[in-house]
Design a protein around this motif. Sequence first.
Motif, PDB file in Angstrom:
ATOM      1  N   GLY A 196     -11.109   0.486  -5.687  1.00  0.00           N
ATOM      2  CA  GLY A 196     -11.646  -0.751  -5.126  1.00  0.00           C
ATOM      3  C   GLY A 196     -12.749  -1.388  -5.946  1.00  0.00           C
ATOM      4  N   ILE A 216      -5.425  -4.385  -7.175  1.00  0.00           N
ATOM      5  CA  ILE A 216      -6.723  -3.756  -6.908  1.00  0.00           C
ATOM      6  C   ILE A 216      -6.614  -2.299  -7.343  1.00  0.00           C
ATOM      7  N   ASP A 217      -7.556  -1.857  -8.169  1.00  0.00           N
ATOM      8  CA  ASP A 217      -7.470  -0.457  -8.595  1.00  0.00           C
ATOM      9  C   ASP A 217      -7.739   0.453  -7.396  1.00  0.00           C
ATOM     10  N   PRO A 218      -7.234   1.653  -7.382  1.00  0.00           N
ATOM     11  CA  PRO A 218      -7.340   2.523  -6.204  1.00  0.00           C
ATOM     12  C   PRO A 218      -8.756   2.833  -5.751  1.00  0.00           C
ATOM     13  N   VAL A 241       0.859  -1.191   0.000  1.00  0.00           N
ATOM     14  CA  VAL A 241       0.000   0.000   0.000  1.00  0.00           C
ATOM     15  C   VAL A 241       0.896   1.242   0.000  1.00  0.00           C
ATOM     16  N   VAL A 267      -2.374  -2.330  -4.235  1.00  0.00           N
ATOM     17  CA  VAL A 267      -3.407  -1.336  -4.503  1.00  0.00           C
ATOM     18  C   VAL A 267      -2.697  -0.195  -5.229  1.00  0.00           C
ATOM     19  N   SER A 285      -5.400   4.289  -0.330  1.00  0.00           N
ATOM     20  CA  SER A 285      -5.668   2.864  -0.502  1.00  0.00           C
ATOM     21  C   SER A 285      -5.887   2.140   0.825  1.00  0.00           C
ATOM     22  N   ILE A 312      -9.286   0.204   1.514  1.00  0.00           N
ATOM     23  CA  ILE A 312      -9.456  -1.077   0.831  1.00  0.00           C
ATOM     24  C   ILE A 312      -8.744  -2.187   1.586  1.00  0.00           C
TER      25      ILE A 312
END
Length: 608
Positions: free
Chosen positions: A97, A93-95, A12, A67, A17, A20
């Motif tokens: 979520g 994971i895209d920022p 992270v 993320v 992020s 998430i």
Amino acid sequence: MFSAHLPLAAIVPLPNSVRIISVLSATLDLKVYVGEGVNCSNSQIYQGSLGDHLKNIWTQYRGFVFVLSCGAVVRLIAPLLEHKSIDPAVVVIDPTGQYVISLLGGHQGGGDQLARMIAISLGAQAILTGASNSMALPAIDTLGKAWGWVKGEGHWNQVSSAIARGEEIEVLQEAGSTLWQKNLPSGHPFIFNQNIQSSIAKAKIYISPVLGKFSDESSIAKVQWYPRVLWIGIGCSRNTSRELIQKSIEQTLDRQHLSSAAIAALVSIDLKADEVALVEVAKSLNIPFLTYSAEALNQVEVPNPSAIVESEVGTASVAEAAAILAGGDLLVTKTIFQDESGWVTLAISQSQREYIGRIGSLSLIGTGPGSLEHITTAVKLALTKVDVIIGYQLYLDLIEPLQRPGQIIEAYQITQEQQRADRAIELARWGLNVAVISSGDAGIYGMAGLVLETLQQQQWDGHNPQLEVIPGITALQSASARLGAPLMHDFCAISLSDLLTPSNVIEMRLEAAAKSDFVIALYNPRSQTRQHQLIRAWEILSHYRSPDTPVGMVKSAYREQEEIIVSTLAQLLELPIDMLTTVIIGNQSTARYLDYLITPRGYLQRQG
């Protein structure tokens, strides 16, 4: 749920992020690394550049969750990649979520499965770009994983590419489970043939314990899986050398053109349980060493019994009897090997069913009313990880979007509950992870009770298979939600089906519930062939309750065919009630307001 993917690290770098990862950390054992200035509980700040940090920890984890943007992750991990057989899984994971991308190690690293499970936990969408996913096919390089097969030699990339192009692939399967064949989608590219001679195929897959499948000179891409179906029965004199035992196994396999990767176990008499060389050889082959008592071995009919062996150990055969007892039909009869350290007798059997090599599991699952949005996260996670899903066809159809390529789906008729339970236990004892689904909650008129009763009859040890009961939203909860709040005070549920409960017992329970002023939820109220139970229930309830008592019926709650009717006890028998209907009958305080039913709990009266 995520144990197969551990240890797992989350990266992270940016403060936005944290939310998430905090959601994921609530259900997932993550080692979280954060950049400087990122405030995240139970995390560790990495020093220096993220690229240098990844280089230091790359081999410590089975998977990484970033993320971050895909482009940034690609640049970070590119210098660290070696081969897909050893690289960890990488999920991005895209920022925001919203999306969970399986970036690396989708098949062999388990990245696709990890992405699915993270997406379920976050309520996000999994992005899987592998060709096998788009074609609804099991990935060929993980095809045998569930069955304990050992991956052999081959042109794995070329065969996978041929499958992705939709080219015809010939499969020669001489051993191991064929369940995977029976669950392929229509239009799949596989040709199953016991005598592969076709020139049409662009690639070949061999599933066999036999070596030498690559001896032909053709340039067609080939791969091989080895099912663990060979059981090595072995006897030896005390303190025989490890070298002699190894040589006896290697020479016997070589003569028969068999692979050591296909060995399920070494088996012998229990007097040899502490034979050091046997224990060491089994350990070196990464297989179990199993033993049987002389009494058990002596019950087995063998082709080459020995009176001398019987006088010494109490059974006329060790190697052949142990091999037959463990695996079935003999493939290789007893052979004797000797050197200065002692002697070895060896026999080999081949079982029809492969040895999986793990403890299986049973997940008894309630899928709720049927709509996907009302299936719990725990249920979705369980469904995505299992090898087999067993259930009534209607319920399987409702969860079809949650099924993944390669899963075994077995449907049974609505009256075949015992067959479902028996089959699930059989597969789980074998070593597979099995889900048995019920609508509503598995423990309320579902399959959980029957499965547990059957396990009890089989004197289950509580360990093999492992067991988990995962709750779902019950039919009475769904119906109650659709009707408002009819179950706000004391209530009970009664099934009107007399298939398993005598009619007089059902009537006794109706009488007691009606007399006690419970709100009553009726399950299985009426079918095409069974009408009288609902009529009798109406008669009993009418004796104790006013004709104006509010009644609600909900058919196929939260499904496309949903039907909701609010009426009265007087009109109960005129309602379009069937087996997909739940009926709720109010008590003396239940009232109708608009199209809602409300059973007061007493809060307003207490305030007054």
